[in-house]
Design an enzyme around this catalytic site. Sequence first.
Site, PDB file in Angstrom:
ATOM      1  N   CYS A  15       0.022 -12.307  -2.528  1.00 40.86           N
ATOM      2  CA  CYS A  15      -1.173 -12.111  -1.371  1.00 40.86           C
ATOM      3  C   CYS A  15      -0.764 -12.269  -0.159  1.00 40.86           C
ATOM      4  O   CYS A  15      -1.718 -12.042   0.629  1.00 40.86           O
ATOM      5  CB  CYS A  15      -1.576 -10.668  -1.902  1.00 40.86           C
ATOM      6  SG  CYS A  15      -1.091  -9.540  -2.717  1.00 40.86           S
ATOM      7  N   ARG A  47      -6.279   3.700   5.262  1.00 42.58           N
ATOM      8  CA  ARG A  47      -6.663   2.394   4.828  1.00 42.58           C
ATOM      9  C   ARG A  47      -6.827   2.244   3.195  1.00 42.58           C
ATOM     10  O   ARG A  47      -7.108   1.917   2.691  1.00 42.58           O
ATOM     11  CB  ARG A  47      -7.599   1.354   5.050  1.00 42.58           C
ATOM     12  CG  ARG A  47      -8.171   1.099   6.354  1.00 42.58           C
ATOM     13  CD  ARG A  47      -8.986   0.552   7.388  1.00 42.58           C
ATOM     14  NE  ARG A  47      -9.177   0.777   8.543  1.00 42.58           N
ATOM     15  CZ  ARG A  47      -9.987  -0.103   9.669  1.00 42.58           C
ATOM     16  NH1 ARG A  47     -11.191  -0.817   8.583  1.00 42.58           N
ATOM     17  NH2 ARG A  47     -10.106  -0.435  10.710  1.00 42.58           N
ATOM     18  N   HIS A 137      17.394  -3.236  -2.636  1.00 36.10           N
ATOM     19  CA  HIS A 137      18.132  -3.336  -1.679  1.00 36.10           C
ATOM     20  C   HIS A 137      18.055  -4.569  -1.203  1.00 36.10           C
ATOM     21  O   HIS A 137      16.959  -4.803  -1.574  1.00 36.10           O
ATOM     22  CB  HIS A 137      17.087  -2.708   0.030  1.00 36.10           C
ATOM     23  CG  HIS A 137      18.264  -2.879   1.162  1.00 36.10           C
ATOM     24  ND1 HIS A 137      19.427  -1.982   1.740  1.00 36.10           N
ATOM     25  CD2 HIS A 137      17.776  -3.855   2.025  1.00 36.10           C
ATOM     26  CE1 HIS A 137      20.095  -3.013   2.144  1.00 36.10           C
ATOM     27  NE2 HIS A 137      19.000  -3.495   3.595  1.00 36.10           N
TER      28      HIS A 137
END
Length: 344
Positions: A15, A47, A137
């Site tokens: 992150c 948010r 994917h």
Amino acid sequence: MSEKKDIVFCTGGGCTAKLGAGVLSRILEKLPRGEKDPNLLVGYDSRDDAAVYQVTEELALVQTVDFFPPMVDDPYIFGQVAAANALSDVYAMGGEVKTALNLVCFPESMDLNVLGQILQGGAEKVAEAGGILAGGHSIADTGVKYGLSVTGLVNPKKLYANDAGQPGDRLILTKALGVGLICSANRVGEVTKEQMDGAVQSMTTLNKTAAEISRKYTVHACTDVTGFGFLGHLHEMMGRGLSCEIDVKHIPVLPGARESADAFLYTAAGQRNRNHVGAAVQFENVPFSMEEVLFDPQTSGGLLMAAAPDEAEKLEQELQNVGLPARIVGTITEPGEVEIFVRG
């Protein structure tokens, strides 16, 4: 399990790779909203941690997506961490994981066994969450990136928003902070194996148990602490004009994190977090290293809950009884001159 191969170009993933909150907000606020759908209970403009779309009076879909580059050298562990991080958003909304889709970016020139180990780690975490890995994917890319698109279910009446806390609520954090600092220091060989193992254990622990326990109590708001750091996500929780007081003596911190901050081994993402939210925070008798821990971007961090004051201690105790380092770290207050007051 086959022998794992190191991802030798791990230079700053997890992150910490997120865009800064300030930059992201400026981009998102310019997007056209379109016609409002009353069934979209939570969208990107709130948010919050995931999107929520109501299907019936008692059923809503929770949808989220998260992926990033490696923050550890072991591809199997990287897969576990990336999956746990993506699944966490569903738990932060009060939901249950149902399905997940793999998202893969991988160089064609790299050993495909590395990809297999990443996907194995991710698949095991999806199974641990009680979900089904339903597809995915992949694209050829110059670097490795992995994550999940996750769908969960939640009762709309029991949905956790991140900014619905109330004055008097106690703030409970379920995991220790410092993952970003430790991973940053590890890349230059400045943490011990035990300290890095502690960070890995934290990052690979699902928030499933914490979320399940929380549902037995009155929790008004919840978020998971990830790339914007403890203070960044706390700032979002105060989004409806609330304030809060935090006692750093009660903040759980991973061994080695403060030492890494004292050695200036922090991340650019942590400094972006400080620049974005620093004006909303007042520190009193808080050491610099602890400030850095509070701004530190977390990968697969814990839940931050706003629990009713008369139930918070019982919730804290039950979380601790299952081995989580959960602590009551502060209290939501009426709006004041300072949004977030942090005392040493």
